[in-house]
Design a protein around this motif. Structure first.
Motif, PDB file in Angstrom:
ATOM      1  N   ALA A 266      11.670 -18.333  20.792  1.00 28.42           N
ATOM      2  CA  ALA A 266      11.245 -19.667  20.374  1.00 28.42           C
ATOM      3  C   ALA A 266       9.740 -19.795  20.548  1.00 28.42           C
ATOM      4  O   ALA A 266       9.155 -19.290  21.505  1.00 28.42           O
ATOM      5  CB  ALA A 266      11.965 -20.726  21.213  1.00 28.42           C
ATOM      6  N   GLY A 267       9.116 -20.463  19.586  1.00 28.08           N
ATOM      7  CA  GLY A 267       7.682 -20.659  19.645  1.00 28.08           C
ATOM      8  C   GLY A 267       6.865 -19.558  19.019  1.00 28.08           C
ATOM      9  O   GLY A 267       5.625 -19.621  19.017  1.00 28.08           O
ATOM     10  N   SER A 268       7.529 -18.513  18.464  1.00 27.29           N
ATOM     11  CA  SER A 268       6.796 -17.452  17.790  1.00 27.29           C
ATOM     12  C   SER A 268       6.143 -17.998  16.526  1.00 27.29           C
ATOM     13  O   SER A 268       6.592 -18.990  15.944  1.00 27.29           O
ATOM     14  CB  SER A 268       7.738 -16.296  17.429  1.00 27.29           C
ATOM     15  N   ALA A 269       5.084 -17.326  16.098  1.00 29.38           N
ATOM     16  CA  ALA A 269       4.381 -17.759  14.886  1.00 29.38           C
ATOM     17  C   ALA A 269       5.313 -17.655  13.679  1.00 29.38           C
ATOM     18  O   ALA A 269       6.041 -16.669  13.535  1.00 29.38           O
ATOM     19  CB  ALA A 269       3.150 -16.892  14.668  1.00 29.38           C
ATOM     20  N   PRO A 270       5.333 -18.663  12.800  1.00 30.15           N
ATOM     21  CA  PRO A 270       6.175 -18.602  11.616  1.00 30.15           C
ATOM     22  C   PRO A 270       5.751 -17.466  10.685  1.00 30.15           C
ATOM     23  O   PRO A 270       4.572 -17.121  10.605  1.00 30.15           O
ATOM     24  CB  PRO A 270       5.952 -19.963  10.935  1.00 30.15           C
ATOM     25  N   ARG A 271       6.724 -16.897   9.993  1.00 29.99           N
ATOM     26  CA  ARG A 271       6.415 -15.835   9.035  1.00 29.99           C
ATOM     27  C   ARG A 271       5.525 -16.352   7.907  1.00 29.99           C
ATOM     28  O   ARG A 271       5.785 -17.413   7.332  1.00 29.99           O
ATOM     29  CB  ARG A 271       7.696 -15.274   8.439  1.00 29.99           C
ATOM     30  N   CYS A 272       4.497 -15.590   7.575  1.00 28.92           N
ATOM     31  CA  CYS A 272       3.683 -15.791   6.378  1.00 28.92           C
ATOM     32  C   CYS A 272       3.667 -14.456   5.645  1.00 28.92           C
ATOM     33  O   CYS A 272       3.410 -13.415   6.258  1.00 28.92           O
ATOM     34  CB  CYS A 272       2.261 -16.206   6.727  1.00 28.92           C
ATOM     35  N   SER A 273       3.940 -14.458   4.365  1.00 32.14           N
ATOM     36  CA  SER A 273       4.028 -13.197   3.637  1.00 32.14           C
ATOM     37  C   SER A 273       3.493 -13.353   2.228  1.00 32.14           C
ATOM     38  O   SER A 273       3.385 -14.456   1.689  1.00 32.14           O
ATOM     39  CB  SER A 273       5.477 -12.694   3.599  1.00 32.14           C
ATOM     40  N   VAL A 274       3.148 -12.199   1.634  1.00 33.36           N
ATOM     41  CA  VAL A 274       2.725 -12.137   0.243  1.00 33.36           C
ATOM     42  C   VAL A 274       3.617 -11.136  -0.467  1.00 33.36           C
ATOM     43  O   VAL A 274       4.190 -10.226   0.150  1.00 33.36           O
ATOM     44  CB  VAL A 274       1.244 -11.727   0.113  1.00 33.36           C
ATOM     45  N   GLU A 275       3.721 -11.292  -1.785  1.00 37.36           N
ATOM     46  CA  GLU A 275       4.580 -10.386  -2.555  1.00 37.36           C
ATOM     47  C   GLU A 275       4.148 -10.415  -4.008  1.00 37.36           C
ATOM     48  O   GLU A 275       3.444 -11.325  -4.459  1.00 37.36           O
ATOM     49  CB  GLU A 275       6.042 -10.828  -2.461  1.00 37.36           C
ATOM     50  N   MET A 276       4.565  -9.398  -4.739  1.00 46.11           N
ATOM     51  CA  MET A 276       4.408  -9.403  -6.187  1.00 46.11           C
ATOM     52  C   MET A 276       5.371  -8.397  -6.803  1.00 46.11           C
ATOM     53  O   MET A 276       5.971  -7.567  -6.101  1.00 46.11           O
ATOM     54  CB  MET A 276       2.971  -9.104  -6.612  1.00 46.11           C
ATOM     55  N   ARG A 277       5.541  -8.520  -8.116  1.00 41.27           N
ATOM     56  CA  ARG A 277       6.369  -7.599  -8.870  1.00 41.27           C
ATOM     57  C   ARG A 277       5.440  -6.600  -9.542  1.00 41.27           C
ATOM     58  O   ARG A 277       4.337  -6.962  -9.985  1.00 41.27           O
ATOM     59  CB  ARG A 277       7.209  -8.310  -9.935  1.00 41.27           C
ATOM     60  N   THR A 278       5.877  -5.356  -9.624  1.00 43.70           N
ATOM     61  CA  THR A 278       5.065  -4.330 -10.261  1.00 43.70           C
ATOM     62  C   THR A 278       5.961  -3.456 -11.134  1.00 43.70           C
ATOM     63  O   THR A 278       7.182  -3.431 -10.982  1.00 43.70           O
ATOM     64  CB  THR A 278       4.346  -3.437  -9.228  1.00 43.70           C
ATOM     65  N   MET A 279       5.333  -2.725 -12.036  1.00 43.08           N
ATOM     66  CA  MET A 279       6.055  -1.791 -12.896  1.00 43.08           C
ATOM     67  C   MET A 279       5.267  -0.487 -12.973  1.00 43.08           C
ATOM     68  O   MET A 279       4.115  -0.475 -13.424  1.00 43.08           O
ATOM     69  CB  MET A 279       6.233  -2.390 -14.304  1.00 43.08           C
ATOM     70  N   ALA A 280       5.873   0.604 -12.480  1.00 45.69           N
ATOM     71  CA  ALA A 280       5.272   1.921 -12.636  1.00 45.69           C
ATOM     72  C   ALA A 280       5.571   2.413 -14.049  1.00 45.69           C
ATOM     73  O   ALA A 280       6.723   2.411 -14.482  1.00 45.69           O
ATOM     74  CB  ALA A 280       5.852   2.883 -11.600  1.00 45.69           C
ATOM     75  N   LEU A 281       4.528   2.819 -14.764  1.00 40.74           N
ATOM     76  CA  LEU A 281       4.635   3.151 -16.178  1.00 40.74           C
ATOM     77  C   LEU A 281       4.329   4.624 -16.417  1.00 40.74           C
ATOM     78  O   LEU A 281       3.356   5.166 -15.882  1.00 40.74           O
ATOM     79  CB  LEU A 281       3.651   2.294 -16.984  1.00 40.74           C
ATOM     80  N   TYR A 282       5.163   5.246 -17.259  1.00 42.01           N
ATOM     81  CA  TYR A 282       4.983   6.635 -17.653  1.00 42.01           C
ATOM     82  C   TYR A 282       4.963   6.685 -19.177  1.00 42.01           C
ATOM     83  O   TYR A 282       5.943   6.278 -19.820  1.00 42.01           O
ATOM     84  CB  TYR A 282       6.099   7.508 -17.092  1.00 42.01           C
ATOM     85  N   PHE A 283       3.882   7.182 -19.734  1.00 38.20           N
ATOM     86  CA  PHE A 283       3.723   7.170 -21.188  1.00 38.20           C
ATOM     87  C   PHE A 283       4.090   8.508 -21.811  1.00 38.20           C
ATOM     88  O   PHE A 283       3.970   9.556 -21.151  1.00 38.20           O
ATOM     89  CB  PHE A 283       2.280   6.812 -21.557  1.00 38.20           C
ATOM     90  N   ALA A 284       4.530   8.464 -23.059  1.00 42.40           N
ATOM     91  CA  ALA A 284       4.906   9.674 -23.790  1.00 42.40           C
ATOM     92  C   ALA A 284       3.663  10.529 -24.069  1.00 42.40           C
ATOM     93  O   ALA A 284       2.560  10.006 -24.194  1.00 42.40           O
ATOM     94  CB  ALA A 284       5.593   9.285 -25.083  1.00 42.40           C
TER      95      ALA A 284
END
Length: 284
Positions: A266-284
């Protein structure tokens, strides 16, 4: 089973909110991307969540579907909120390209989330921890072809006319509050889930009623094995798979959800987070 060995008997017991497929009507699953994700019939289960930070052999993206990576970014906790995106996004993008060997990486959907206990946090439809078992990529939107508008636009900006031969979606997530985390993110080991567990829902946001998106939700299976990270370095990012166009048998989708940590004092710092979506791309 995935065969992951823990250094000790570590972990916690947590409630996770699956979808209850028996309560979905004939019209299908329609819900709101509000803070409560209203409209999703819930099947709450108590599950064991092992501490991935204590694994004898670290989890790997190509095996369990998740791992962490160091990005060499400044400590986000020391940056003003308005500066975090500018530092974090390019650092994640560059490290992801190195990790995956992709020709390019597309990014979109940067957002910040805060534990409900952080009273002074800026709030939006997506600012609370997401407390439903889900994945941000669905076969309907990202499988045989990429239908998702923001993703197509992000790819067009970097493709330069080249044709895609393979793509796979990845989530990047990082806390910038100090451990212990009151609402950590839990991820499910890919070898323990099947497409029979997958339930597609269509969501819309109150702030943008015209936007509709198919989302991967999941029904409960006792085979699922869950993991979280009890502590991460200031520049350590959790990366997990969302979909792989080359794996059409199971798409390599990682279910994930926020959980309450009963081990957090109890009393711990609240979670703060960042996130994003990504796409790894491989071309012909």
């Amino acid at each position: 089973m995935s065969g992951i060995a823990l250094a000790a008997d570590t972990g916690l017991r947590a409630s996770v909110n699956y979808v209850d497929p028996g309560k979905i009507g004939p019209e299908g699953l329609i819900f709101n991307f509000d803070q409560a994700w209203s409209g999703i019939p819930i099947d709450t289960r108590s599950v064991d969540v092992a501490d991935a930070a204590m694994l004898e052999i670290p989890a790997r993206l190509d095996v369990q579907g998740f791992q962490t990576m160091r990005i060499g970014c400044p400590d986000l906790g020391n940056l003003p909120l308005e500066e975090i995106e500018r530092h974090w996004v390019p650092a994640v993008k560059g490290q992801l390209q190195e990790l995956t060997g992709a020709d390019a990486v597309a990014c979109w959907g940067f957002s910040m989330r805060f534990s409900e206990s952080k009273a002074d946090a800026p709030r939006s439809d997506v600012s609370n921890p997401a407390r439903r078992v889900h994945a941000d990529f669905s076969p309907a939107e990202f499988g045989e072809e990429i239908r998702h508008r923001l993703t197509r636009e992000a790819i067009e900006r970097i493709a330069d006319g080249r044709k895609l031969k393979r793509w796979f979606g990845l989530n990047a997530w990082q806390t910038y509050s100090a451990p212990p985390y009151d609402t950590p993110l839990a991820v499910c080991d890919i070898p323990t889930m099947t497409l029979d567990d997958l339930v597609i829902g269509t969501g819309s946001a109150p702030s943008n009623p015209g936007l509709k998106l198919d989302l991967s939700l999941f029904s409960y299976s006792p085979a699922h094995r869950w993991y979280y990270y009890s502590q991460m370095a200031p520049d350590e990012v959790l990366v997990f798979q969302g979909i792989d166009s080359a794996e059409r048998g199971n798409w390599r989708i990682v279910p994930h959800t926020a959980i309450d940590n009963p081990l957090c004092p109890a009393g711990s710092a609240p979670r703060c987070s960042v996130e994003m979506r990504t796409m790894a791309l491989y071309f012909a």
